[in-house]
Design a protein around this motif. Structure first.
Motif, mmCIF file in Angstrom:
data_model
loop_
_atom_site.group_PDB
_atom_site.id
_atom_site.type_symbol
_atom_site.label_atom_id
_atom_site.label_comp_id
_atom_site.label_asym_id
_atom_site.label_seq_id
_atom_site.Cartn_x
_atom_site.Cartn_y
_atom_site.Cartn_z
ATOM 1 N N GLY B 15 37.450 21.035 74.296
ATOM 2 C CA GLY B 15 38.004 19.797 74.828
ATOM 3 C C GLY B 15 36.967 18.748 75.164
ATOM 4 N N GLU B 16 35.693 19.145 75.236
ATOM 5 C CA GLU B 16 34.635 18.174 75.520
ATOM 6 C C GLU B 16 34.202 17.459 74.250
ATOM 7 O OE1 GLU B 16 31.635 20.539 77.488
ATOM 8 O OE2 GLU B 16 32.515 20.133 79.466
ATOM 9 N N ASP B 17 33.490 16.352 74.429
ATOM 10 C CA ASP B 17 33.028 15.546 73.294
ATOM 11 C C ASP B 17 31.555 15.817 73.009
ATOM 12 O OD1 ASP B 17 34.850 12.601 74.493
ATOM 13 O OD2 ASP B 17 35.549 14.435 73.508
ATOM 14 N N LYS B 59 39.615 14.532 64.483
ATOM 15 C CA LYS B 59 38.883 14.061 65.661
ATOM 16 C C LYS B 59 37.379 14.053 65.409
ATOM 17 C CE LYS B 59 42.499 15.523 68.811
ATOM 18 N NZ LYS B 59 42.913 16.435 69.894
ATOM 19 N N ILE B 60 36.986 13.976 64.143
ATOM 20 C CA ILE B 60 35.572 13.894 63.792
ATOM 21 C C ILE B 60 35.347 12.563 63.085
ATOM 22 C CG2 ILE B 60 33.699 14.923 62.470
ATOM 23 C CD1 ILE B 60 35.097 17.610 62.732
ATOM 24 N N SER B 61 34.416 11.791 63.581
ATOM 25 C CA SER B 61 34.118 10.504 62.983
ATOM 26 C C SER B 61 32.611 10.301 62.930
ATOM 27 C CB SER B 61 34.785 9.365 63.767
ATOM 28 O OG SER B 61 34.289 9.344 65.099
ATOM 29 N N ALA B 62 32.189 9.284 62.194
ATOM 30 C CA ALA B 62 30.757 9.026 62.071
ATOM 31 C C ALA B 62 30.518 7.549 61.867
ATOM 32 C CB ALA B 62 30.161 9.823 60.914
ATOM 33 N N SER B 63 29.335 7.125 62.237
ATOM 34 C CA SER B 63 28.922 5.746 62.028
ATOM 35 C C SER B 63 27.566 5.747 61.341
ATOM 36 C CB SER B 63 28.835 5.002 63.361
ATOM 37 O OG SER B 63 27.850 5.593 64.188
ATOM 38 N N PHE B 64 27.262 4.618 60.702
ATOM 39 C CA PHE B 64 26.004 4.485 59.958
ATOM 40 C C PHE B 64 25.429 3.117 60.294
ATOM 41 C CE2 PHE B 64 22.731 4.373 57.135
ATOM 42 C CZ PHE B 64 22.964 4.133 55.782
ATOM 43 N N ALA B 77 37.174 15.776 71.733
ATOM 44 C CA ALA B 77 38.073 16.859 72.173
ATOM 45 C C ALA B 77 37.847 18.096 71.325
ATOM 46 C CB ALA B 77 39.530 16.401 72.102
ATOM 47 N N SER B 78 36.618 18.600 71.370
ATOM 48 C CA SER B 78 36.189 19.672 70.465
ATOM 49 C C SER B 78 37.100 20.905 70.536
ATOM 50 C CB SER B 78 34.747 20.067 70.779
ATOM 51 O OG SER B 78 34.622 20.446 72.124
ATOM 52 N N GLN B 79 37.236 21.527 69.369
ATOM 53 C CA GLN B 79 38.034 22.741 69.232
ATOM 54 C C GLN B 79 37.104 23.891 68.897
ATOM 55 O OE1 GLN B 79 40.848 21.851 66.096
ATOM 56 N NE2 GLN B 79 41.204 19.801 66.876
ATOM 57 N N LEU B 80 37.562 25.106 69.127
ATOM 58 C CA LEU B 80 36.745 26.288 68.837
ATOM 59 C C LEU B 80 36.281 26.286 67.381
ATOM 60 C CD1 LEU B 80 38.711 29.067 70.760
ATOM 61 C CD2 LEU B 80 36.576 27.942 71.444
ATOM 62 N N LYS B 102 17.182 19.512 59.715
ATOM 63 C CA LYS B 102 17.100 20.916 60.098
ATOM 64 C C LYS B 102 18.389 21.439 60.718
ATOM 65 C CE LYS B 102 12.093 21.119 60.655
ATOM 66 N NZ LYS B 102 10.961 21.448 61.530
ATOM 67 N N GLY B 103 19.286 20.536 61.054
ATOM 68 C CA GLY B 103 20.583 20.967 61.565
ATOM 69 C C GLY B 103 20.707 20.913 63.080
ATOM 70 N N THR B 104 21.932 20.804 63.537
ATOM 71 C CA THR B 104 22.263 20.859 64.978
ATOM 72 C C THR B 104 23.279 21.972 65.166
ATOM 73 O OG1 THR B 104 21.875 18.493 65.355
ATOM 74 C CG2 THR B 104 23.341 19.640 66.897
ATOM 75 N N ARG B 105 22.912 22.961 65.983
ATOM 76 C CA ARG B 105 23.827 24.089 66.233
ATOM 77 C C ARG B 105 24.778 23.723 67.352
ATOM 78 N NH1 ARG B 105 18.975 26.201 65.951
ATOM 79 N NH2 ARG B 105 18.886 26.659 68.174
ATOM 80 N N LEU B 106 26.059 23.815 67.075
ATOM 81 C CA LEU B 106 27.103 23.492 68.057
ATOM 82 C C LEU B 106 27.905 24.744 68.367
ATOM 83 C CD1 LEU B 106 28.718 21.367 69.675
ATOM 84 C CD2 LEU B 106 30.145 21.055 67.647
ATOM 85 N N HIS B 107 27.978 25.080 69.651
ATOM 86 C CA HIS B 107 28.744 26.252 70.071
ATOM 87 C C HIS B 107 29.800 25.799 71.066
ATOM 88 C CE1 HIS B 107 29.615 30.441 70.545
ATOM 89 N NE2 HIS B 107 29.424 30.391 71.840
ATOM 90 N N ILE B 108 31.048 26.100 70.767
ATOM 91 C CA ILE B 108 32.161 25.719 71.636
ATOM 92 C C ILE B 108 32.654 26.944 72.386
ATOM 93 C CG2 ILE B 108 34.408 24.576 71.766
ATOM 94 C CD1 ILE B 108 32.256 22.800 70.557
#
Lengths: 113, 110
Positions: B15-17, B59-64, B77-80, B102-108
């Motif tokens: 649920g967090e951003d 609920k995933i968006s991006a800007s450039f 509103a992140s989901q598992l 190199k990547g960003t690790r995201l853990h919900i």
């Protein structure tokens, strides 16, 4: 729609041996990529084909790595001789054209011992 | 020149951003975003082709930001199911090779 097929899924070889990976891209995709992904890092482009011609192979260690894409469809990547530092996942991807969405295969996990 | 991603890792509760940034020292033509789950192949999220372009689905968006040579990925509103490693790939000119960060690790967490 069938995805990108790769084989084998896993391979364990001793250093100085040779190994080959196979990739069958999505039908009709002109662009084919081979990436090397070392654990914990992003994919590193090894070679990019447009149809059966090489577009970029600047990061391919040409003294031991070779790749071909006969008839602009399937592709093989070969390593001869393998070194310990070649242990990685080798990903094949294809896209309809350059600068468009790429679809990745499941990859081949290579372990060199 | 490999793009720089930040942060390297993020832990969130459901649920967090989250915001993931990607910056380059070179002028960019496009930015590609992929998500990779452990042991799986990277999966395409979106491509941003124009300076200032914004895209999104679900609920995933991006800007450039072309002038700043950077892109940001927003997960609302992140989901598992959003857990995984996010990679940005940059292209310095049309039809150039794509170089991944190199990547960003995201853990919900539930």
């Amino acid at each position: 729609e069938a995805g990108v097929a790769q084989s084998p899924r896993y391979k364990i070889i001793e250093k100085r041996q040779s190994v080959a990976f196979w990739c069958n891209p999505i039908s009709g995709h002109a662009t084919l990529y081979w990436y090397q992904q070392i654990l914990g890092q992003g994919p590193k482009l090894l070679i990019q084909f447009q149809n059966n011609g090489v577009v970029d192979d600047s990061q391919l260690p040409k003294d031991r790595f070779s790749a071909e894409r006969l008839k602009g469809v399937d592709s093989t990547l070969k390593i001869q001789p393998a070194k310990l530092e070649d242990s990685a996942v080798y990903l094949c991807a294809s896209s309809a054209d350059r600068s468009t969405e790429a679809f990745f295969g499941q990859g081949t996990r290579l372990t060199v011992v | 020149q490999q793009p720089v991603q930040s942060p390297q890792a993020v832990i969130l509760r459901e649920g967090e951003d989250a915001v993931i940034n990607c910056s380059s020292s070179k002028a960019l033509y496009s930015v590609h975003w992929y998500r990779q789950k452990h042991g799986e192949a990277p999966v395409f999220l979106m491509i941003l082709l124009k300076g200032g372009e914004q895209k999104g689905h679900d609920k995933i968006s991006a800007s450039f930001n072309e002038k700043k040579q950077q892109s940001s990925l927003y997960l609302t509103a992140s989901q598992l199911s959003y857990s995984g490693t996010y990679f940005c790939g940059t292209e310095s000119q049309i039809n150039d090779k794509i170089i991944f960060g190199k990547g960003t690790r995201l853990h919900i967490l539930p």
